[in-house]
Design a protein around this motif. Structure first.
Motif, PDB file in Angstrom:
ATOM      1  N   THR A 113      -0.007  95.500  37.482  1.00 26.26           N
ATOM      2  CA  THR A 113       1.027  96.367  38.625  1.00 26.26           C
ATOM      3  C   THR A 113       1.038  95.911  39.947  1.00 26.26           C
ATOM      4  OG1 THR A 113      -0.477  98.154  38.920  1.00 26.26           O
ATOM      5  CG2 THR A 113       0.918  98.430  37.227  1.00 26.26           C
ATOM      6  N   GLN A 114       0.025  95.355  40.403  1.00 29.99           N
ATOM      7  CA  GLN A 114      -0.030  94.802  41.803  1.00 29.99           C
ATOM      8  C   GLN A 114       0.618  93.378  41.796  1.00 29.99           C
ATOM      9  OE1 GLN A 114      -3.767  95.739  43.481  1.00 29.99           O
ATOM     10  NE2 GLN A 114      -3.226  97.692  43.878  1.00 29.99           N
ATOM     11  N   GLY A 115       0.662  92.738  40.679  1.00 30.01           N
ATOM     12  CA  GLY A 115       1.221  91.324  40.612  1.00 30.01           C
ATOM     13  C   GLY A 115       0.160  90.216  40.896  1.00 30.01           C
ATOM     14  N   ARG A 116      -1.055  90.666  40.829  1.00 29.61           N
ATOM     15  CA  ARG A 116      -2.177  89.796  40.971  1.00 29.61           C
ATOM     16  C   ARG A 116      -2.441  89.153  39.762  1.00 29.61           C
ATOM     17  NH1 ARG A 116      -5.611  94.431  44.203  1.00 29.61           N
ATOM     18  NH2 ARG A 116      -7.406  92.816  44.008  1.00 29.61           N
ATOM     19  N   TYR A 117      -1.515  88.255  39.198  1.00 27.51           N
ATOM     20  CA  TYR A 117      -1.817  87.632  37.950  1.00 27.51           C
ATOM     21  C   TYR A 117      -3.140  86.649  38.007  1.00 27.51           C
ATOM     22  CZ  TYR A 117       2.690  89.500  37.094  1.00 27.51           C
ATOM     23  OH  TYR A 117       3.691  90.340  36.951  1.00 27.51           O
ATOM     24  N   GLY A 118      -3.085  86.052  39.138  1.00 29.28           N
ATOM     25  CA  GLY A 118      -4.325  84.837  38.972  1.00 29.28           C
ATOM     26  C   GLY A 118      -5.775  85.809  38.839  1.00 29.28           C
ATOM     27  N   GLU A 119      -5.915  86.917  39.622  1.00 31.00           N
ATOM     28  CA  GLU A 119      -7.265  87.605  39.439  1.00 31.00           C
ATOM     29  C   GLU A 119      -7.206  88.118  37.991  1.00 31.00           C
ATOM     30  OE1 GLU A 119      -7.953  90.059  42.930  1.00 31.00           O
ATOM     31  OE2 GLU A 119      -6.392  89.209  43.706  1.00 31.00           O
ATOM     32  N   PHE A 120      -5.964  88.694  37.446  1.00 30.96           N
ATOM     33  CA  PHE A 120      -6.132  89.073  36.212  1.00 30.96           C
ATOM     34  C   PHE A 120      -6.616  88.283  35.241  1.00 30.96           C
ATOM     35  CE2 PHE A 120      -3.853  89.825  32.016  1.00 30.96           C
ATOM     36  CZ  PHE A 120      -3.824  91.235  32.026  1.00 30.96           C
ATOM     37  N   HIS A 121      -6.290  86.982  35.298  1.00 32.34           N
ATOM     38  CA  HIS A 121      -6.616  86.061  34.365  1.00 32.34           C
ATOM     39  C   HIS A 121      -7.922  85.514  34.521  1.00 32.34           C
ATOM     40  CE1 HIS A 121      -3.016  85.376  31.944  1.00 32.34           C
ATOM     41  NE2 HIS A 121      -2.311  85.483  32.942  1.00 32.34           N
ATOM     42  N   SER A 122      -8.396  85.677  35.870  1.00 31.22           N
ATOM     43  CA  SER A 122      -9.736  85.216  35.994  1.00 31.22           C
ATOM     44  C   SER A 122     -10.633  86.412  35.335  1.00 31.22           C
ATOM     45  CB  SER A 122      -9.956  85.128  37.793  1.00 31.22           C
ATOM     46  OG  SER A 122      -9.252  84.625  38.219  1.00 31.22           O
ATOM     47  N   GLN A 123     -10.376  87.570  35.631  1.00 27.59           N
ATOM     48  CA  GLN A 123     -10.775  88.498  35.072  1.00 27.59           C
ATOM     49  C   GLN A 123     -11.230  88.663  33.526  1.00 27.59           C
ATOM     50  OE1 GLN A 123     -12.202  90.830  37.279  1.00 27.59           O
ATOM     51  NE2 GLN A 123     -13.074  92.246  35.747  1.00 27.59           N
ATOM     52  N   LEU A 124     -10.023  88.223  33.080  1.00 27.64           N
ATOM     53  CA  LEU A 124      -9.851  87.939  31.541  1.00 27.64           C
ATOM     54  C   LEU A 124     -10.675  86.990  31.046  1.00 27.64           C
ATOM     55  CD1 LEU A 124      -7.795  89.600  29.347  1.00 27.64           C
ATOM     56  CD2 LEU A 124      -6.316  87.641  29.743  1.00 27.64           C
ATOM     57  N   GLU A 125     -10.590  85.786  31.811  1.00 26.63           N
ATOM     58  CA  GLU A 125     -11.656  84.595  31.327  1.00 26.63           C
ATOM     59  C   GLU A 125     -12.899  85.096  31.158  1.00 26.63           C
ATOM     60  OE1 GLU A 125     -11.532  80.316  30.491  1.00 26.63           O
ATOM     61  OE2 GLU A 125      -9.860  81.846  30.757  1.00 26.63           O
ATOM     62  N   SER A 126     -13.507  85.738  32.329  1.00 26.77           N
ATOM     63  CA  SER A 126     -14.732  86.221  32.286  1.00 26.77           C
ATOM     64  C   SER A 126     -15.192  87.034  31.316  1.00 26.77           C
ATOM     65  CB  SER A 126     -15.293  86.742  33.574  1.00 26.77           C
ATOM     66  OG  SER A 126     -14.689  87.697  34.163  1.00 26.77           O
ATOM     67  N   LEU A 127     -14.165  88.092  30.846  1.00 26.13           N
ATOM     68  CA  LEU A 127     -14.140  88.721  29.606  1.00 26.13           C
ATOM     69  C   LEU A 127     -14.622  88.048  28.289  1.00 26.13           C
ATOM     70  CD1 LEU A 127     -11.829  91.766  30.669  1.00 26.13           C
ATOM     71  CD2 LEU A 127     -14.522  91.883  30.601  1.00 26.13           C
ATOM     72  N   THR A 128     -13.486  87.155  28.203  1.00 26.21           N
ATOM     73  CA  THR A 128     -13.653  86.646  26.970  1.00 26.21           C
ATOM     74  C   THR A 128     -14.768  85.649  26.757  1.00 26.21           C
ATOM     75  OG1 THR A 128     -11.908  85.615  28.049  1.00 26.21           O
ATOM     76  CG2 THR A 128     -11.511  85.732  25.727  1.00 26.21           C
ATOM     77  N   ALA A 129     -15.357  85.148  27.877  1.00 27.26           N
ATOM     78  CA  ALA A 129     -16.533  84.401  27.794  1.00 27.26           C
ATOM     79  C   ALA A 129     -17.743  85.056  27.786  1.00 27.26           C
ATOM     80  CB  ALA A 129     -16.596  83.593  29.383  1.00 27.26           C
ATOM     81  N   ARG A 130     -17.711  86.486  28.241  1.00 29.08           N
ATOM     82  CA  ARG A 130     -18.824  87.236  27.701  1.00 29.08           C
ATOM     83  C   ARG A 130     -18.979  87.764  26.379  1.00 29.08           C
ATOM     84  NH1 ARG A 130     -18.475  91.184  31.935  1.00 29.08           N
ATOM     85  NH2 ARG A 130     -17.383  89.464  33.318  1.00 29.08           N
TER      86      ARG A 130
END
Lengths: 277, 592
Positions: A113-130
């Protein structure tokens, strides 16, 4: 001593979900003080499993309370404090927290909602990696789907998902309002460019508004022209008219700029060649 | 720049070990099945090494992954040296040969120290890959035993430094105990005894560390990761305490192996308990020291290691912070730069900063060594680059997929690109499902999932180009979208994002495309031209900067010039004084 106190505070917070944010936050600061005394503010290998869980649930409760009270900053802070608990390994005998995916999902939604897509995807990446199966997770799948639809432009899907109450828990509702406004403005800005004009009636469904009155007021707020129950988008018109009026000048200016650029570049090449040869 | 290139080559190979192995094996299975079978049975000495990777990889069956590394390790000159070895070996005892090979490097290291020229240490490091396959505990023990007591005639410098650090004892003892693990106990003990007798005889730390690296390599090839990690810890501690510029390139290697050992320890990387998390403080300390000492080699390689470390556990934000808070040394070895750019590109791609990612990855693929030994790196970087290009809305060049070395591994990506190019969602989804495992292993899966919107956009663009007017319903059917409503929103968004030039008619439900202007009337061609010229100029500048000049040569010239000037002055003076008679002058003229 402090540990016992901490336990009671946390059970209070966990059970009494109706507690107001003010009382909860005083209780939380007490809990954090206790954590400080116990030297358990951050996870360390020496931390006992009991304390570890206590510290984690303190932050989790804090995060949940602040999101219920719509305090995004406080929520972000708690998530940041939880991060080391989630990402670094837990001591032996501690189960992963039940709230983990809920809070992570909320955080993803907040970033969205805050439009911080970069961080969104970084977070997502680390979730998938785990090794999380993010898409099938009840809490995590929702923000991920929303993001995909938003990126694609299938706003109606987002809308339907929110309407149907697909959100996995109450806390997610906090973001509905923000998301709704976000979608609407997205649609509005695309419509400005895509349609030359729109009839009021269909704009209503397009923007997911309740009545034509709402449409008119929304159109006013965006500075659209309403005439004969049709909306005209001023942007396109005005830019077209200016283009017509100042056509000659604009072309002249553009030409001049372009030739200047070409001259500058060519001179640059000449200079470089000189240094090489 | 022979000195620079080989140093980094190995880690590249190692990094992408996972993919590469699998893929390389694929190819080797098909192409060289017979050779491989023959080789598996053979012992390594009898192998006449074919210069291809697929073949030589299998020379060491017990440690195939390690062998793959050794291969990736390979330098340009590796194959050549292997061949000569193979030829000579029947005549000379392989053990003696290896020992003398190792020892010949000590001379190089000595020269590196004496001349203060890193090129010699790099040359020594380069030889590791050829020695590597022949290493046995016996050889190592013997070398150590012979070297440490007997190597008396070291230079003065080495002696001074030995006294200054005076640490030979501890690490040496450890080394020998390390050796005892595998070799018969007699040799090491006698060696350590001998060593103690002749303690005052000095060994420069470079030789010592070089032997340490050989030990690391050996342990790694034997997959003794645990022992390797403990040994590396001690070794890196020791390096940390030494402050010698001639040790720089060696210590970079030591850290590299240290981190590699930890990566292979259980639990393996994505798990937060992995030992690689625990070595971060060590690496960060090493980085700090390297920066303070202006130790470019270690600095570059440790930054790369840290980035790799963070990315393995998907700590993207930490990696990003590291990049923003450190400065990657400008004159780092080319291969380290390539690796750094690759990791940077990866970070940027995850953060959706595609154009930056594209820039970095293009540079990385171009800087990657073109020889076969770093093929794995080139493949991995190309894969990522392809995905980023797709995400940017570009269609990668068809030629990329035709290269013989790439064709096989890029196959899944090729299918993907085809689906995106045509804008066919169905093909796209099947390509993802079919090759999910490959993509996940390559670490591109999450990026590829983001491509869905691009497929749709391309689809819309294709339709907008081919039809001047098309109903939303048709769009919806062609793109396999859920509803016309979705199609309408998506098209509207595409128009706003500038993907297509068109308008929508809501009442009648169609999309009307605008006439496409002549692109040569815009400034686009000019800009493209400018970009290319700039790239060429930058290339020229870089190659000029990369030239090497012999040290102190200019002083010699200066001296000559000065002498000449002095002679001239003298002559002028003599002429003035009238001392010079006609004969002298005449003689001079004759000379001219």
């Amino acid at each position: 001593m402090a540990e016992k106190q901490l336990k009671t505070v946390i059970t209070q917070l966990q059970t009494g979900s109706t507690t107001s944010y003010a009382t909860a936050s005083t209780a939380l600061s007490k809990a954090k003080l206790a954590l400080l005394q116990l030297n358990a503010l951050t996870p360390s290998p020496s931390l006992s499993p009991v304390l570890y869980t206590l510290a984690r649930s303190t932050y989790e409760q804090g995060a949940l309370y602040s999101i219920r009270a719509k305090k995004a900053d406080a929520f972000t802070r708690y998530v940041a404090q939880l991060e080391p608990f989630y990402t670094s390994g837990a001591p032996k005998g501690v189960k992963p927290s039940a709230e983990q995916s809920k809070i992570t999902g909320l955080y993803l939604l907040l970033l969205l909602t805050q439009g911080r897509y970069g961080e969104f995807h970084s977070q997502l990446e680390s979730l998938t990696a785990r090794g999380h199966d993010v898409e099938d997770d009840k809490f995590l799948g929702y923000p991920i789907r929303l993001e995909r639809w938003l990126m694609e432009g299938s706003y109606d899907q987002v809308w339907r998902a929110m309407k149907r109450g697909e959100a996995p828990c109450d806390e997610y509702g906090v973001f509905s309002e923000i998301l709704r406004a976000q979608i609407r403005s997205e649609i509005a800005s695309s419509s400005e460019r895509a349609y030359p004009s729109l009839p009021l009636s269909s704009t209503k469904s397009l923007l997911f508004l309740d009545s034509e009155g709402d449409v008119i007021s929304y159109a006013r707020s965006r500075g659209w022209l309403v005439r004969d129950s049709t909306i005209f988008f001023p942007d396109v018109d005005s830019s077209a008219s200016t283009a017509e009026a100042g056509d000659g000048e604009a072309v002249m200016a553009g030409d001049k700029e372009m030739s200047q650029m070409v001259i500058k570049n060519t001179l640059g090449y000449a200079r470089e060649l000189e240094t090489i040869v | 720049m022979p000195g620079k290139a080989p140093n980094g080559k190995k880690p590249i190979g190692n990094r992408i070990k996972g993919n590469k192995e699998a893929e390389m094996k694929d190819t080797s299975k098909k192409g060289k099945a017979t050779k491989k079978a023959a080789k598996d049975g053979d012992d390594e000495m009898t192998v006449v090494v074919p210069s291809t990777k697929g073949g030589s990889k299998t020379t060491k069956p017990p440690a195939s992954s390690a062998a793959a590394d050794a291969d990736a390790d390979g330098d340009v000159d590796m194959d050549a040296s292997d061949k000569t070895d193979a030829d000579e070996e029947p005549a000379i005892d392989p053990v003696a040969q290896t020992i003398s090979d190792i020892k010949s490097n000590f001379a190089l290291l000595d020269r590196a120290v004496a001349l203060f020229d890193a090129r010699f240490s790099l040359r020594a490091l380069r030889s590791i890959s050829s020695i590597r396959k022949r290493l046995t505990p016996d050889i190592l023990a013997q070398v150590v035993a012979e070297t440490f007591p007997a190597m008396g005639p070291s230079s003065e410098v080495a002696k001074q430094l030995l006294e200054a650090c005076g640490r030979q004892d501890a690490p040496l003892g450890r080394q020998s105990s390390e050796m005892e693990v595998d070799s018969e106990a007699a040799k090491p003990t006698s060696k350590s005894a001998a060593k103690k007798d002749k303690e005052p005889k000095d060994i420069i730390p470079e030789v010592d560390v070089f032997l340490g690296i050989l030990t690391q390599v050996y342990l790694f090839d034997k997959e003794l990761f645990m022992e390797g990690a403990t040994f590396s810890e001690v070794l890196s501690d020791r390096i940390h305490s030494l402050n010698r510029r001639t040790l720089d390139s060696l210590s970079a290697k030591v850290y590299f192996y240290y981190s590699l050992f930890c990566e292979n320890l259980k639990p393996l990387p994505p798990s937060p308990q992995s030992p690689i998390v625990a070595i971060r403080p060590t690496l960060l300390a090493a980085l700090r020291t390297a920066v303070l000492r202006k130790d470019v080699d270690t600095q570059a390689s440790v930054i790369v290691l840290l980035l790799r470390n963070y990315l393995l556990t998907s700590h993207i934000s930490q990696a990003d912070l590291l990049v923003s808070h450190t400065q990657f040394p400008e004159n780092a070895a080319n291969n380290q730069v390539a690796r750094f750019l690759y990791y940077l590109g990866r970070i940027r791609a995850i953060q959706l900063r595609y154009s930056e990612a594209h820039e970095h990855l293009t540079a990385a693929t171009r800087k990657a060594p073109s020889s076969n030994c770093a093929l794995g790196f080139a493949q991995t970087a190309t894969k990522l680059l392809l995905v980023v290009e797709l995400l940017m809305g570009d269609i990668p060049d068809r030629a990329t997929f035709r290269q013989s070395t790439m064709e096989q591994t890029l196959r899944p990506y090729f299918l993907l690109v085809q689906a995106v190019r045509v804008g066919n969602l169905e093909d796209f989804e099947t390509a993802i499902v079919d090759h999910e495992d490959t993509f996940k292993r390559d670490g591109t899966y999450t990026l590829i999932l983001r491509l869905r919107q691009n497929v749709i956009k391309t689809g819309i663009r294709m339709m907008s180009l081919s039809y001047s007017r098309i109903s939303l319903r048709d769009i919806c059917i062609r793109l396999h979208l859920n509803s016309e409503e979705s199609a309408e929103y998506i098209v509207a968004k595409a128009i706003r994002d500038g993907v297509i030039e068109a308008t929508l008619d809501r009442e009648r439900g169609f999309m009307k495309s605008k006439e496409v202007g002549d692109i040569y009337a815009t400034r686009e061609p000019g800009e493209a031209f400018h970009d290319r010229i700039r790239a060429c100029l930058a290339l020229h500048d870089e190659s000029v900067k990369a030239m090497r000049f012999p040290m102190n040569q200019h002083r010699l010239e200066l001296k000559n010039a000065q002498e000449a000037r002095e002679r001239e002055r003298e002559m002028a003076k003599e002429i003035q004084d009238g001392d010079l008679d006609e004969d002298d002058l005449g003689g001079d003229f004759d000379g001219i």
